[in-house]
Design a protein around this motif. Structure first.
Motif, short mmCIF file in Angstrom:
data_model
loop_
_atom_site.label_atom_id
_atom_site.label_comp_id
_atom_site.label_asym_id
_atom_site.label_seq_id
_atom_site.Cartn_x
_atom_site.Cartn_y
_atom_site.Cartn_z
N ASN A 137 55.04 24.31 36.27
CA ASN A 137 56.16 24.47 35.32
C ASN A 137 57.44 23.98 35.97
O ASN A 137 57.91 24.55 36.96
CB ASN A 137 56.32 25.92 34.88
CG ASN A 137 57.31 26.08 33.73
OD1 ASN A 137 57.86 25.10 33.23
ND2 ASN A 137 57.54 27.30 33.30
N VAL A 138 58.01 22.90 35.41
CA VAL A 138 59.28 22.35 35.88
C VAL A 138 60.30 22.33 34.74
O VAL A 138 61.32 21.65 34.84
CB VAL A 138 59.10 20.93 36.46
CG1 VAL A 138 58.27 20.96 37.73
CG2 VAL A 138 58.45 20.00 35.42
N ARG A 168 61.43 25.31 31.82
CA ARG A 168 62.19 26.55 31.77
C ARG A 168 61.21 27.72 31.84
O ARG A 168 60.14 27.68 31.22
CB ARG A 168 63.01 26.64 30.47
CG ARG A 168 64.21 25.70 30.40
CD ARG A 168 65.28 26.10 31.41
NE ARG A 168 66.50 25.31 31.28
CZ ARG A 168 66.73 24.18 31.93
NH1 ARG A 168 65.81 23.70 32.75
NH2 ARG A 168 67.88 23.53 31.76
N GLY A 169 61.60 28.76 32.56
CA GLY A 169 60.72 29.89 32.76
C GLY A 169 60.27 30.57 31.48
O GLY A 169 59.08 30.89 31.32
N ASP A 209 58.68 25.99 39.52
CA ASP A 209 60.06 25.69 39.88
C ASP A 209 61.05 26.50 39.05
O ASP A 209 62.23 26.57 39.38
CB ASP A 209 60.33 24.19 39.69
CG ASP A 209 61.70 23.77 40.17
OD1 ASP A 209 62.02 24.04 41.34
OD2 ASP A 209 62.48 23.19 39.37
N VAL A 210 60.55 27.12 37.96
CA VAL A 210 61.41 27.87 37.04
C VAL A 210 60.74 29.18 36.67
O VAL A 210 59.51 29.29 36.68
CB VAL A 210 61.71 27.04 35.77
CG1 VAL A 210 62.59 25.84 36.10
CG2 VAL A 210 60.41 26.57 35.12
N GLU A 246 61.25 33.24 34.38
CA GLU A 246 61.90 33.97 33.29
C GLU A 246 63.26 34.51 33.73
O GLU A 246 64.21 34.52 32.97
CB GLU A 246 61.01 35.09 32.78
CG GLU A 246 59.77 34.61 32.05
CD GLU A 246 59.51 35.38 30.77
OE1 GLU A 246 60.46 35.67 30.03
OE2 GLU A 246 58.33 35.70 30.53
N GLU A 267 66.02 34.17 36.97
CA GLU A 267 66.35 33.44 38.20
C GLU A 267 67.64 33.98 38.79
O GLU A 267 68.60 34.20 38.05
CB GLU A 267 66.48 31.94 37.89
CG GLU A 267 65.17 31.32 37.41
CD GLU A 267 65.29 29.84 37.08
OE1 GLU A 267 66.39 29.26 37.26
OE2 GLU A 267 64.29 29.26 36.63
N HIS A 285 64.19 26.09 41.37
CA HIS A 285 64.77 25.33 40.26
C HIS A 285 65.53 24.10 40.76
O HIS A 285 66.73 23.94 40.54
CB HIS A 285 65.70 26.22 39.42
CG HIS A 285 65.90 25.70 38.02
ND1 HIS A 285 66.09 26.53 36.94
CD2 HIS A 285 65.94 24.43 37.53
CE1 HIS A 285 66.26 25.79 35.85
NE2 HIS A 285 66.16 24.52 36.19
#
Length: 310
Positions: free
Chosen positions: A222-223, A225-226, A249-250, A252, A254, A273
């Protein structure tokens, strides 16, 4: 009355951005929030995740530039005026993202996590490599960044397919579209890369039901959004082994909370991120171009549709 630009971002260097913008806009006064001076002077805002209420004082604002490709944090606000909002569309951002996605896919495709684990255990562990063409990789989201990543993966010989909300056409890529096509798409992905924008329609799109559609032992990247992913469902899939590995990288929330189970999972790589970021010296020209277009009454480029969320 002077004409001013206001800059706000806690994630970017104001000095770098102002230095990059000034040669393109020598007659424009540059101000860095919270030192905005007279708010009536501010006609342009270059921002990343400003606080709620940020735009209220700027009643003469003509353009908002989002410092990134993802605009979910901007279009969901209540204080955003009805005026052009643009996102960055920098080829360097696309290349940075494509290289990160390629690195992540190669890491899973070449069994690097298994070798890292074996090294920690001082254990010689031979895993026979597979040909790239035998590995099915799916990319969810075929926007500017997703398209660049899909084409890079195809260039490296992977068996690539892409999915998007509406039909896209990319040379040599099996492009699927629409919710009806999503289950079959997911069932074919040995490695899934999430590159969708975050909108009302994509929030928790990847839930427990859709994770279960992936093949047993699939890899997950996943690059985007969470919140596109139901994080507890992903954690459960990783714990059960249905998802064997992940590169995330992202998230829910951060920064990722200290008590998240993801921190302790050997089969998960966490990055903060940074898959793709805006580079001031290469992106400043397009920011300036849109300001010049506003001044001359022309439509801006890369305008965001708040209704769609991107």
């Amino acid at each position: 009355m002077s004409e001013a630009l206001v800059f706000y971002s806690k994630a970017d260097s104001a000095d770098e951005w102002i230095s990059a913008l000034r040669p393109h806009l020598p007659d424009l006064e540059m101000r860095v929030a919270p030192d905005v001076g007279d708010p009536l002077d501010v006609h342009y805002a270059v921002v990343w995740k400003p606080p709620q209420g940020f735009f209220v004082p700027f009643t003469n604002l003509k353009l908002v530039v989002n410092l990134g490709a993802g605009v979910d944090a901007l279009v969901s606000r209540t204080d955003l005026p009805d005026l052009p909002v643009t996102r960055l569309s920098d080829p360097h951002m696309s290349r940075m993202m494509a290289s990160f996605v390629l690195m992540s896919v190669l890491r899973h495709a070449r069994d690097i996590p298994a070798f890292e684990k074996a090294q920690r255990e001082k254990r010689w562990n031979y895993v026979h490599p597979r040909m790239a063409g035998d590995i099915k990789v799916g990319v969810l989201g075929l926007g500017e960044l997703g398209s660049a990543a899909v084409l890079e993966l195809s260039l490296q010989g992977f068996d690539v397919r892409g999915w998007s909300r509406t039909q896209k056409r990319l040379p040599g890529i099996d492009c699927r579209a629409g919710m009806d096509a999503l289950p079959q798409f997911l069932s074919e992905c040995e490695i899934l890369v999430v590159m969708l924008p975050l909108t009302r329609d994509t929030h928790h799109l990847i839930n427990a039901e859709r994770l279960a559609l992936l093949p047993q032992g699939a890899k997950f990247i996943n690059v985007a959004r969470g919140p596109i992913v139901d994080e507890p469902a992903l954690i459960a899939a990783l714990q059960s082994g249905h998802i064997s590995e992940a590169t995330l990288d992202v998230f829910e929330h951060e920064p990722l909370p200290q008590d998240s189970p993801l921190w302790g999972m050997e089969n998960v790589l966490i990055t903060p991120h940074l898959a793709s970021v805006a580079i001031p010296r290469t992106a400043a020209a397009q920011v300036a171009q849109n300001i010049h277009r506003v001044r001359s009454g022309e439509p801006v480029l890369n305008r965001v549709d708040p209704g769609r969320g991107y």
